[in-house]
Design a protein around this motif. Structure first.
Motif, PDB file in Angstrom:
ATOM      1  N   THR A 303       8.136  -2.580  -9.437  1.00  0.00           N
ATOM      2  CA  THR A 303       8.618  -3.437  -8.357  1.00  0.00           C
ATOM      3  C   THR A 303       7.523  -3.552  -7.298  1.00  0.00           C
ATOM      4  OG1 THR A 303      10.800  -2.513  -8.751  1.00  0.00           O
ATOM      5  CG2 THR A 303      10.509  -3.732  -6.690  1.00  0.00           C
ATOM      6  N   ASP A 305       6.365  -3.541  -3.748  1.00  0.00           N
ATOM      7  CA  ASP A 305       6.904  -3.011  -2.497  1.00  0.00           C
ATOM      8  C   ASP A 305       6.304  -3.768  -1.299  1.00  0.00           C
ATOM      9  OD1 ASP A 305       8.248  -1.331  -0.749  1.00  0.00           O
ATOM     10  OD2 ASP A 305       6.598   0.111  -0.683  1.00  0.00           O
ATOM     11  N   VAL A 306       4.978  -3.823  -1.241  1.00  0.00           N
ATOM     12  CA  VAL A 306       4.302  -4.487  -0.120  1.00  0.00           C
ATOM     13  C   VAL A 306       3.105  -5.246  -0.678  1.00  0.00           C
ATOM     14  CG1 VAL A 306       2.976  -4.090   2.025  1.00  0.00           C
ATOM     15  CG2 VAL A 306       4.942  -2.629   1.498  1.00  0.00           C
ATOM     16  N   TYR A 317       1.159  -2.983  -3.398  1.00  0.00           N
ATOM     17  CA  TYR A 317       1.747  -1.647  -3.557  1.00  0.00           C
ATOM     18  C   TYR A 317       2.939  -1.789  -4.491  1.00  0.00           C
ATOM     19  CZ  TYR A 317      -1.175  -0.424   0.416  1.00  0.00           C
ATOM     20  OH  TYR A 317      -2.258  -0.219   1.227  1.00  0.00           O
ATOM     21  N   THR A 319       5.902   0.077  -7.108  1.00  0.00           N
ATOM     22  CA  THR A 319       6.616   1.344  -7.298  1.00  0.00           C
ATOM     23  C   THR A 319       7.214   1.392  -8.691  1.00  0.00           C
ATOM     24  OG1 THR A 319       8.628   0.418  -6.362  1.00  0.00           O
ATOM     25  CG2 THR A 319       7.200   1.608  -4.852  1.00  0.00           C
ATOM     26  N   ASP A 322      12.900   1.798  -7.623  1.00  0.00           N
ATOM     27  CA  ASP A 322      13.214   0.790  -6.604  1.00  0.00           C
ATOM     28  C   ASP A 322      12.690   1.177  -5.236  1.00  0.00           C
ATOM     29  OD1 ASP A 322      14.425  -0.708  -8.487  1.00  0.00           O
ATOM     30  OD2 ASP A 322      16.437   0.102  -8.094  1.00  0.00           O
ATOM     31  N   GLU A 323      12.729   2.486  -4.946  1.00  0.00           N
ATOM     32  CA  GLU A 323      12.336   2.977  -3.615  1.00  0.00           C
ATOM     33  C   GLU A 323      10.950   3.604  -3.687  1.00  0.00           C
ATOM     34  OE1 GLU A 323      14.490   3.803  -0.589  1.00  0.00           O
ATOM     35  OE2 GLU A 323      15.361   1.944  -1.373  1.00  0.00           O
ATOM     36  N   ALA A 324      10.097   3.323  -2.694  1.00  0.00           N
ATOM     37  CA  ALA A 324       8.764   3.942  -2.679  1.00  0.00           C
ATOM     38  C   ALA A 324       8.879   5.421  -2.303  1.00  0.00           C
ATOM     39  CB  ALA A 324       7.887   3.229  -1.669  1.00  0.00           C
ATOM     40  N   THR A 329       4.099   5.505  -6.213  1.00  0.00           N
ATOM     41  CA  THR A 329       3.460   4.273  -5.756  1.00  0.00           C
ATOM     42  C   THR A 329       2.101   4.094  -6.429  1.00  0.00           C
ATOM     43  OG1 THR A 329       4.595   4.442  -3.652  1.00  0.00           O
ATOM     44  CG2 THR A 329       2.653   3.026  -3.706  1.00  0.00           C
ATOM     45  N   ALA A 342       6.770  -9.333  -2.117  1.00  0.00           N
ATOM     46  CA  ALA A 342       7.557  -8.100  -2.087  1.00  0.00           C
ATOM     47  C   ALA A 342       8.906  -8.325  -2.761  1.00  0.00           C
ATOM     48  CB  ALA A 342       7.751  -7.645  -0.646  1.00  0.00           C
TER      49      ALA A 342
END
Ligand code: ATP
Length: 382
Positions: A303, A305-306, A317, A319, A322-324, A329, A342
């Motif tokens: 995914t 992220d940024v 960035y 991942t 789902d969450e960094a 990362t 993103a």
């Protein structure tokens, strides 16, 4: 001109009862006419090394040889070495001409007209003849920098030592002076040791770079060798922007197991790792390929992220979940014209021929990316 050899050079400072080992057993041989850049983070011992060579700091142990002769007991002014400082250290009450002539007047018995001839010739070389009668306060930072260089060149020394000479200049002037200094050093052919903490200067200016950390020499080699075949994790992480990605992994039966993913390796890579199990996997951001589909176990659904658009390229960035988190990362770079945003789901390919693997305990590189001749394209006619 001369070759310069640092042999087990060590410097220990005493602070009350504490010992500070600023330079720890550093050995480097620098060839006649070679340009070596000493690079490393703040406090790693770069300036102290240079100051010992210049004779501004005593040597705790080890030897410095200039053309085979030990010079550590020779007084600074008799070493035939000229140093350029970050602060320029120009005499404010003297004109440019006076500043450039001063060293020659003090340390040689050259006649005045010969000194003036050399000053004027050097001023021409540096493109500053119109500044000769000005005082340093009447000059810009870049012009002061040229005068400081001129003062070193005019002495026609065996060795130039330069301690962060460009760091007071703005980015554009710095880039310009970087090229000029390289050209000048090539034309003059004087053995040069150049200290910087700036990795762009390290990568672009020197024939070889010497990388220091904590007073210890980590690697001495051409910039590209250090970049593609780092001796250890420190060198790998120090060179390159954005920095190399690192993941703690464990080697289990031909698979590198990280917290967020598993990465199977070929027998060739496994052979380089031997029996070491606690490892770090490294991959440079530009080696990660984004796009396509999951075709093998070196492709991962990720995914975004940024995204940081830099114009010429994007820093992305990614991942694994789902969450960094700290361990999932992956930083990649893509061409600046590629649309990526993103939240998007993408496939990232981590090619096996681009990975690095380090011993987690010692940091030593056990396996580096393979640079094949077909990876290195020559620029020829269309
Ligand atoms: P920077 O890039 O910040 O200039 P550097 O790599 O040039 O750093 P040095 O100035 O050589 O580093 O310092 C190396 C170590 O020696 C540091 O820990 C520094 O604090 C220490 N040090 C330097 N000079 C002295 C001194 N005169 N007395 C005590 N410690 C010193």
């Amino acid at each position: 001109m001369a070759d310069l050899e640092l042999d087990s050079l060590t410097k220990i400072f005493h602070d009350g009862d504490d010992e500070i080992v600023a330079v720890d057993d550093v050995s480097v041989s620098i060839d006649d006419g070679e340009f070596v850049v000493v690079v490393g983070p703040s406090g790693c011992g770069k300036s102290t090394t240079l100051r010992m060579v210049a004779g501004l700091e005593s040597v705790t142990s080890g030897t410095i040889r200039l053309d085979g002769e030990s010079i550590e007991d020779v007084k600074s002014q008799n070493r035939d070495i000229a140093m350029v400082f970050q602060s320029y250290a120009l005499y404010p009450h003297m004109t440019v001409r006076g500043n450039m002539a001063f060293g020659l007047e003090e340390s040689t018995d050259l006649p005045d007209d010969e000194i003036q001839r050399r000053v004027e010739e050097t001023a021409e070389l540096l493109d500053i003849p119109e500044l000769l009668d000005r005082k340093p306060t009447e000059l810009s930072g870049g012009q002061q920098q040229r005068v400081a260089l001129g003062r070193a060149i005019v002495r026609d020394p065996a060795v130039f030592l330069m301690d962060e000479p460009l760091s007071n200049l703005d980015a554009k002037l710095r880039a310009q002076m970087r090229t000029e200094l390289q050209r000048l050093q090539e034309d003059l052919g004087v053995t040069t040791v150049y200290v910087t903490h700036d990795q762009t200067e390290a990568m672009t200016m020197g024939d070889r770079i010497a990388i220091l950390d904590g007073g210890r020499l980590q690697q001495v080699a051409t910039p590209l060798k250090c970049y593609h075949e780092p001796a250890n994790r420190f060198v790998a992480g120090f060179l390159g922007e954005p920095a190399m990605n690192f993941f703690d992994v464990e080697h289990r039966d031909g698979t590198l197991v990280a917290a967020a993913f598993e990465y199977p390796i070929s027998d060739d890579v496994a052979a380089d790792l031997g029996s070491t199990r606690e490892l770090v996997l490294g991959i440079r951001p530009e080696a990660v390929e984004i796009g396509g589909s999951v075709t093998d176990e070196h492709h991962f659904g990720m995914t975004v992220d940024v995204v940081e658009p830099m114009g010429d390229e994007n820093t992305v960035y990614l991942t694994f979940g789902d969450e960094a988190t700290e361990t999932n990362t992956l930083v990649a770079t893509t061409g600046g014209m590629r649309q990526i945003s993103a939240g998007q789901s993408v496939v990232a390919h981590i090619p096996e021929d681009a990975i690095h693997v380090f011993d987690r305990t010692s940091g030593r590189a056990l396996h580096n990316r393979r640079v094949k001749s077909e990876d290195v394209a020559e620029i020829g006619p269309e």
